[in-house]
Motif scaffolding. Structure first.
Motif, short mmCIF file in Angstrom:
data_model
loop_
_atom_site.label_atom_id
_atom_site.label_comp_id
_atom_site.label_asym_id
_atom_site.label_seq_id
_atom_site.Cartn_x
_atom_site.Cartn_y
_atom_site.Cartn_z
N SER A 299 85.21 27.74 65.23
CA SER A 299 84.74 26.27 66.28
C SER A 299 84.99 27.63 67.38
N ALA A 300 84.65 27.14 68.47
CA ALA A 300 84.73 27.92 69.57
C ALA A 300 85.93 28.00 70.55
N GLU A 301 87.08 27.07 70.00
CA GLU A 301 88.11 26.90 70.29
C GLU A 301 89.36 28.28 69.28
N GLU A 302 88.29 28.06 68.17
CA GLU A 302 89.15 29.19 67.39
C GLU A 302 88.89 30.58 67.12
N ARG A 303 87.27 30.25 68.13
CA ARG A 303 87.25 31.92 68.25
C ARG A 303 87.91 32.48 69.54
N GLU A 304 88.12 31.76 70.02
CA GLU A 304 89.32 32.07 71.36
C GLU A 304 90.02 32.22 70.78
N ILE A 305 90.89 31.26 70.32
CA ILE A 305 92.60 31.94 69.90
C ILE A 305 92.57 33.32 68.51
N VAL A 306 91.40 33.73 68.19
CA VAL A 306 91.50 34.66 68.14
C VAL A 306 91.50 35.73 68.50
N ALA A 307 90.98 35.67 69.58
CA ALA A 307 90.06 37.34 70.81
C ALA A 307 91.54 36.94 71.09
N TYR A 308 92.30 36.14 71.32
CA TYR A 308 93.63 35.76 72.37
C TYR A 308 94.27 36.89 71.56
N LEU A 309 94.21 36.69 70.44
CA LEU A 309 95.05 36.75 69.52
C LEU A 309 95.23 38.67 69.22
N GLU A 310 93.08 38.88 69.20
CA GLU A 310 93.37 40.41 69.23
C GLU A 310 94.00 41.32 70.66
N LEU A 311 94.14 40.34 71.17
CA LEU A 311 94.42 40.73 72.63
C LEU A 311 96.14 41.12 73.04
N LEU A 312 96.51 39.92 72.38
CA LEU A 312 98.02 40.20 71.78
C LEU A 312 98.86 41.24 70.87
N GLU A 313 98.18 41.60 69.82
CA GLU A 313 98.43 42.55 69.34
C GLU A 313 98.07 44.43 69.81
N ASP A 314 97.36 44.59 70.51
CA ASP A 314 96.65 45.82 71.88
C ASP A 314 97.01 44.76 72.79
N PRO A 315 97.93 44.74 73.69
CA PRO A 315 97.67 44.35 75.32
C PRO A 315 97.41 45.82 75.79
N SER A 316 97.91 47.02 75.39
CA SER A 316 98.13 48.57 76.27
C SER A 316 96.10 48.44 76.08
N SER A 317 95.65 47.71 75.32
CA SER A 317 93.73 47.74 75.31
C SER A 317 93.48 47.70 76.90
N LEU A 318 94.16 46.43 77.41
CA LEU A 318 93.00 46.35 78.82
C LEU A 318 93.98 46.87 79.62
N ASP A 319 95.03 47.81 79.64
CA ASP A 319 94.86 49.06 81.04
C ASP A 319 94.17 50.32 80.95
N GLU A 320 93.64 50.19 82.51
CA GLU A 320 93.36 50.93 82.81
C GLU A 320 93.63 52.38 82.53
N PRO A 321 92.77 53.67 82.42
CA PRO A 321 93.78 55.12 82.53
C PRO A 321 94.26 55.96 83.48
N GLY A 322 95.32 56.11 83.76
CA GLY A 322 96.05 55.87 84.40
C GLY A 322 96.79 55.21 84.99
N GLU A 323 96.80 54.04 84.27
CA GLU A 323 96.84 52.29 85.10
C GLU A 323 98.50 52.68 84.06
N VAL A 324 99.31 51.77 85.24
CA VAL A 324 101.41 51.83 85.15
C VAL A 324 101.61 51.06 84.05
N ASP A 325 102.16 50.24 83.55
CA ASP A 325 102.47 49.02 82.51
C ASP A 325 103.83 48.17 83.47
N GLU A 326 103.41 47.40 83.88
CA GLU A 326 104.55 47.10 84.91
C GLU A 326 105.93 46.46 84.00
N MET A 327 105.90 46.85 83.15
CA MET A 327 107.54 47.02 82.26
C MET A 327 108.18 48.95 82.18
N ASP A 328 106.95 49.58 82.72
CA ASP A 328 107.66 51.17 82.74
C ASP A 328 107.98 50.76 84.19
#
Lengths: 184, 229
Positions: free
Chosen positions: B187-216
């Motif tokens: 379902s749409a909701e399930e697809r949404e969850i899957v998409a966010y789970l992917e992001l959780l696995e690799d949040p650094s993929s959201l970082d732009e090159p050169g961007e500083v991780d706040e935790m750093d």
């Protein structure tokens, strides 16, 4: 048989495979002639097929089959009426016949294991059997040849068990009368 | 019992058809009468003689009979191979067709107007705040909605349409598309969850090159990712 009535060809093939030898043996024991026996056996199966709708599943199929076989062979026997020698049913009590039998060699010489059924003896026996009155012959053949019980023979022939018992006994008397010189 | 009285019973006795009382009477008599004992043997031989007569089954007997039965229409003819194939494949084919139709309509139903609209959170869509479960505004908290898990490393930023949000949107869309293609029937909701789970696995993929991780930011400058030092 029920499957054949519903239109199963395989069911009739199975019936034929199981029973055709019994039917041919019965026919030759009643007619005494191979060609007539084949013709009669064909006719028996045709009648079975034609009368399939009338078959009652509650009745034993072999009883029904032999009823048809006996009526069929009776027609063939009537067709040859007057041919060959016929033995009439004994009028006496058979005392003379069995007394003669009692004078034959002792019991050991008449045991089935001792009797050697040569082709000549078989031929003579077949002739003697063929000479019996049809009612006695049918009763004797159905019981001794086809393995039906007295009760089943009574059902096939439409008579009482006592009548079957008497007919088989008389058949033996007549056969012994004809064969006493060969048996023993 | 005299010999002549018992002979008919002897005939039934050798055929195995005598009653219990008759059996006793015959056996008693035969034990004492050699003549009747001999007669019993003779009767047995005569009975055996019937079984010695056997007919022959000629080679063409069956074929001749079955031809005649078919001519008289007493024997069902063999079904054709075509009819046999239709009979034994129709049901499985119909079942397979019904199953395929069910699957197709289920997929169509998932994309139809009756189903919940396939909408990702606005932040994932790169849209300004509003109805988004994850508000782009500074006051928004990740716990504002239980349906969307907070994306690690992506605290609500001041600008809802910033590079993080757009990147998140792009990634989520990509993941959603992959989830849609790779997980049929979700379902749409399930697809949404899957998409966010992917992001959780690799949040650094959201970082732009050169961007500083706040935790750093709490680490020495030399250890910061993307830092020029």
């Amino acid at each position: 048989m029920a499957l054949y009535r519903e239109g199963s060809r395989d069911a009739f093939e199975e019936l034929f495979a199981r029973h055709h030898r019994k039917v041919i043996n019965f026919c030759i024991r009643m007619t005494g002639d191979q060609a007539r026996a084949e013709e009669a056996a064909q006719e028996v199966f045709l009648r079975i097929a034609r009368a399939a709708a009338a078959y009652e599943p509650t009745a034993k199929f072999t009883t029904w089959m032999y009823t048809i076989a006996r009526r069929t062979t009776l027609n063939f026997i009537r067709d040859e009426k007057g041919e060959g020698e016929r033995l009439d049913a004994p009028t006496g009590n058979g005392e003379e016949t069995f007394s003669r039998a009692a004078r034959l060699p002792g019991p050991d010489s008449l045991t089935p294991e001792y009797i050697a059924w040569s082709s000549q003896l078989r031929e003579k026996f077949a002739e003697a059997l063929r000479a019996l009155p049809e009612t006695h012959r049918a009763a004797f053949v159905l019981n001794r040849g086809e393995g039906l019980s007295y009760e089943e023979v009574a059902a096939v022939m439409g008579v009482t068990v006592q009548a079957v018992k008497s007919r088989i006994f008389r058949a033996r008397e007549m056969l012994l009368d004809r064969l006493s010189g060969l048996i023993g | 019992m005299e010999c002549r009285e018992i002979r008919e019973i002897v005939s039934a006795y050798v055929d195995g058809e005598a009653h219990a009382a008759e059996v006793r009477a015959v056996e008693d008599h035969l034990g004492a009468c050699p003549a009747c004992r001999s007669l019993a043997g003779t009767m047995r031989v005569l009975g055996d003689g019937v079984g010695k007569i056997e007919g022959k089954v000629p080679p063409g007997f069956r074929d001749a009979l079955f031809d005649r039965l078919e001519r008289e229409d007493l024997l069902p003819r063999r079904r054709s191979l075509f009819a046999f194939a239709v009979r034994w494949t129709a049901v499985p084919l119909a079942a397979a067709a019904a199953l395929a139709l069910f699957i197709l309509t289920a997929r169509e139903t998932g994309k139809g107007p009756a189903s919940p609209p396939e909408t990702l959170p606005r932040v994932a869509q790169g849209l300004p705040g509003g109805e988004s479960h994850v508000s782009a505004g500074p006051g928004a908290t990740s716990g504002s909605s239980a349906s969307v898990p907070p994306v690690a490393g992506t605290a609500p930023s001041a600008g809802g349409t910033g590079p993080v949000d757009s990147r998140l949107s792009a990634e989520s869309s990509r993941f959603a598309a992959e989830a849609d293609g790779g997980a049929r029937g979700l379902s749409a909701e399930e697809r949404e969850i899957v998409a966010y789970l992917e992001l959780l696995e690799d949040p650094s993929s959201l970082d732009e090159p050169g961007e500083v991780d706040e935790m750093d930011l709490f680490e020495p400058a030399a250890g910061r990712r993307g830092s020029p030092g």
